[in-house]
Scaffold this motif. Sequence first.
Motif, PDB file in Angstrom:
ATOM      1  N   VAL A 196       0.853  -1.192   0.000  1.00  0.00           N
ATOM      2  CA  VAL A 196       0.000   0.000   0.000  1.00  0.00           C
ATOM      3  C   VAL A 196       0.885   1.236   0.000  1.00  0.00           C
ATOM      4  CG1 VAL A 196      -1.800   1.309   1.182  1.00  0.00           C
ATOM      5  CG2 VAL A 196      -1.789  -1.167   1.333  1.00  0.00           C
ATOM      6  N   ARG A 197       0.663   2.130  -0.950  1.00  0.00           N
ATOM      7  CA  ARG A 197       1.345   3.426  -0.937  1.00  0.00           C
ATOM      8  C   ARG A 197       0.327   4.477  -0.517  1.00  0.00           C
ATOM      9  NH1 ARG A 197       5.960   5.876  -3.031  1.00  0.00           N
ATOM     10  NH2 ARG A 197       5.770   8.136  -3.185  1.00  0.00           N
ATOM     11  N   LEU A 198       0.657   5.174   0.558  1.00  0.00           N
ATOM     12  CA  LEU A 198      -0.225   6.195   1.109  1.00  0.00           C
ATOM     13  C   LEU A 198       0.353   7.568   0.806  1.00  0.00           C
ATOM     14  CD1 LEU A 198      -2.848   5.935   2.829  1.00  0.00           C
ATOM     15  CD2 LEU A 198      -1.446   6.474   4.817  1.00  0.00           C
ATOM     16  N   GLY A 199      -0.417   8.401   0.119  1.00  0.00           N
ATOM     17  CA  GLY A 199       0.070   9.715  -0.267  1.00  0.00           C
ATOM     18  C   GLY A 199      -0.116  10.776   0.792  1.00  0.00           C
ATOM     19  N   LEU A 228       5.346   4.906   3.016  1.00  0.00           N
ATOM     20  CA  LEU A 228       5.119   6.288   3.430  1.00  0.00           C
ATOM     21  C   LEU A 228       6.197   7.224   2.895  1.00  0.00           C
ATOM     22  CD1 LEU A 228       4.034   5.780   7.161  1.00  0.00           C
ATOM     23  CD2 LEU A 228       2.588   5.986   5.137  1.00  0.00           C
ATOM     24  N   GLN A 229       6.942   6.793   1.895  1.00  0.00           N
ATOM     25  CA  GLN A 229       7.960   7.662   1.306  1.00  0.00           C
ATOM     26  C   GLN A 229       7.285   8.885   0.676  1.00  0.00           C
ATOM     27  OE1 GLN A 229      11.573   5.167  -0.369  1.00  0.00           O
ATOM     28  NE2 GLN A 229       9.671   4.300  -1.118  1.00  0.00           N
ATOM     29  N   TYR A 230       7.833  10.048   0.945  1.00  0.00           N
ATOM     30  CA  TYR A 230       7.324  11.324   0.420  1.00  0.00           C
ATOM     31  C   TYR A 230       5.941  11.700   0.974  1.00  0.00           C
ATOM     32  CZ  TYR A 230      11.136  10.576  -2.853  1.00  0.00           C
ATOM     33  OH  TYR A 230      12.379  10.346  -3.395  1.00  0.00           O
ATOM     34  N   ASN A 231       5.475  10.982   1.991  1.00  0.00           N
ATOM     35  CA  ASN A 231       4.181  11.314   2.600  1.00  0.00           C
ATOM     36  C   ASN A 231       4.410  12.400   3.647  1.00  0.00           C
ATOM     37  OD1 ASN A 231       1.923  11.326   4.451  1.00  0.00           O
ATOM     38  ND2 ASN A 231       1.267   9.390   3.557  1.00  0.00           N
ATOM     39  N   GLY A 232       3.912  13.598   3.368  1.00  0.00           N
ATOM     40  CA  GLY A 232       4.141  14.741   4.239  1.00  0.00           C
ATOM     41  C   GLY A 232       3.211  14.851   5.423  1.00  0.00           C
ATOM     42  N   GLY A 233       2.301  13.881   5.591  1.00  0.00           N
ATOM     43  CA  GLY A 233       1.440  13.884   6.773  1.00  0.00           C
ATOM     44  C   GLY A 233       0.000  14.233   6.457  1.00  0.00           C
ATOM     45  N   GLY A 234      -0.638  14.936   7.388  1.00  0.00           N
ATOM     46  CA  GLY A 234      -2.054  15.262   7.249  1.00  0.00           C
ATOM     47  C   GLY A 234      -2.741  15.277   8.603  1.00  0.00           C
ATOM     48  N   MET A 285       7.974   1.608   4.885  1.00  0.00           N
ATOM     49  CA  MET A 285       8.996   2.292   4.101  1.00  0.00           C
ATOM     50  C   MET A 285       8.919   3.801   4.353  1.00  0.00           C
ATOM     51  SD  MET A 285       8.329   0.199   0.533  1.00  0.00           S
ATOM     52  CE  MET A 285       9.263   1.374  -0.463  1.00  0.00           C
ATOM     53  N   VAL A 286      10.062   4.407   4.697  1.00  0.00           N
ATOM     54  CA  VAL A 286      10.108   5.851   4.942  1.00  0.00           C
ATOM     55  C   VAL A 286      11.357   6.439   4.294  1.00  0.00           C
ATOM     56  CG1 VAL A 286       8.855   5.694   7.136  1.00  0.00           C
ATOM     57  CG2 VAL A 286      11.361   5.577   7.137  1.00  0.00           C
ATOM     58  N   ASN A 287      11.352   7.763   4.128  1.00  0.00           N
ATOM     59  CA  ASN A 287      12.563   8.461   3.695  1.00  0.00           C
ATOM     60  C   ASN A 287      12.585   9.852   4.324  1.00  0.00           C
ATOM     61  OD1 ASN A 287      10.779  10.006   2.180  1.00  0.00           O
ATOM     62  ND2 ASN A 287      11.566   9.358   0.198  1.00  0.00           N
ATOM     63  N   ALA A 298       4.817   5.606  12.003  1.00  0.00           N
ATOM     64  CA  ALA A 298       6.068   4.830  12.003  1.00  0.00           C
ATOM     65  C   ALA A 298       6.635   4.725  13.412  1.00  0.00           C
ATOM     66  CB  ALA A 298       7.079   5.476  11.062  1.00  0.00           C
ATOM     67  N   GLY A 299       6.559   5.811  14.180  1.00  0.00           N
ATOM     68  CA  GLY A 299       7.074   5.795  15.548  1.00  0.00           C
ATOM     69  C   GLY A 299       6.321   4.833  16.438  1.00  0.00           C
TER      70      GLY A 299
END
Length: 541
Positions: A196-199, A228-234, A285-287, A298-299
């Motif tokens: 799953v890729r979450l934007g 969650l790569q490039y996922n800036g939150g929300g 997955m994070v970056n 992630a935490g």
Amino acid sequence: MKRKPIITLLFTLSLLWLGGSHALAQNKVNQLLKLKLVMESISNMYVDPVNQDSLVESAITGMLSDLDPHSTYTNPHETRLILEPLQGHFSGIGVRFVMLSDTLNVIEVIKDGPSYKGGLKPGDKILKANGVKISGDSVSTDSIMPVLKGPRGSKVDIEYMRAHASQPTSTTLIRDNITINSIESHYIIDNKYGYVRLGQFAQNTASELADVFKEFKSRHVKGIIIDLQYNGGGYLNAAIEMGAMFIGDNRDIVTVKNNRHPSISNSYKSKGNPTFDSSMPVVVMVNEFSASASEIFAGAIQDWDRGVIVGRRTYGKGLVQRPIPLPDESMIRLTIARYYTPSGRCIQKQYRKGNKKEYEEEILSRIKHGELVSSDSIGFPDSLKYKTLIHDRVIYGGGGIMPDLFVPLDTTRYNKVATELIMNNVITAVALNHVSEVGRARLLQEYPTMHQFYNYVIPEAIIRKTAVYGKEKIKEWDDKLFEQAIPVITQRMRAELARDIYGSGAFYYVVNKEDPTYGAAIRLLENPSRYHNLLNPKQTK
């Protein structure tokens, strides 16, 4: 009437500001009167004409800039652009587009939306909307959006050009609510693992995930990858609800602390039974661009030893903003607290008040220090040492979430030419033209699924055409760098073609094939002993 913005500002500030002891309240009143006097003096006596709205906005922006990097002001237009993705919908014609050669090119038509019903297809070029020309040098994305968007049920007359057509086609579309999905892609890898890729984390994130996870369970997946790569939150609540899907009932997901105002502080816990049994392997997955709500999720996964975090240290955005709407539909987002993971780690990285530029360029300093290519360049003092809550593993605070398995950035693949070709949408343009020339129906007949399409051989002439277009767009062109970038260009071209033919999800399916972090995640699921060793090294010993 000219003084109305000033009066509105002062009234709003007074509601937020007044309170506390009599002496403190009186001091605040004096400060408001001081501000009012300055504004009135400028308004009544300044030598040149003054734009009242700009003056007020500058005052607000100036105050917030002295606080922290994430306390911000947005005007009404900017506020709508921020809120629409998080609210999960807007009213429009239902297309995604890019501006190529000063023309609006449709890259995706939202299924069952107005444009889909009206017969538009990827590759179409929209020339006019309600008689307004939306192509040419002077046209920008910001100027186009108000023309395409509008109240639900309103009509918009579209004129568009399709490849190989001799004349434009006209049609009338009825604007409707368009859903903005949090999930950008999901599929099952080799009939074993769910991806799953979450934007973003939005209002509808939990419900979208519930549907996808239901599909995964019905297919009996053996592991889950959350990208969650490039996922800036929300939205905070979306991260809490998502965390509860993996972590046991009544466990802390995140704590919000405000030492000055304890009433704002709160601990948010998971509710109900998790979606998957605790034995289901989970890889996140994070970056360096994973931020805020991504870091909360992630935490929590890391602190509770529920899964393995793979990639590079996250952004380090752990300040909580409360949206405060203003009367003209503008908004301030005021930092009111800090996020802490269940183990007590503060997510927020260090910053100096009033130095936003330095804060925004912190990622560049990571690059200079070598952090993105080597975990050895990252040093943590013992004062930032924490322990996970189940297996007592050592983890670190001090800004962002440090992954359990570090994956270096592949700097050998993306040179300057490759990056410029992507950023200037050159590869997208060539891909759209190629699909139009070959025929979408023909490609679908030969490659019915995105999995089969991955084997599609892109003609060399199409790759070379990228160089022809690129030389027009990129000032500092380098033939040698282009030759080096051909593998990247080819992969990106295949991904753009897949998006055109099968939708956005197919784009990530293709891109992931060459993503080192994605590869590391799969190898980890394929090696259960390695996975469990990272989660519980004491047991392995």
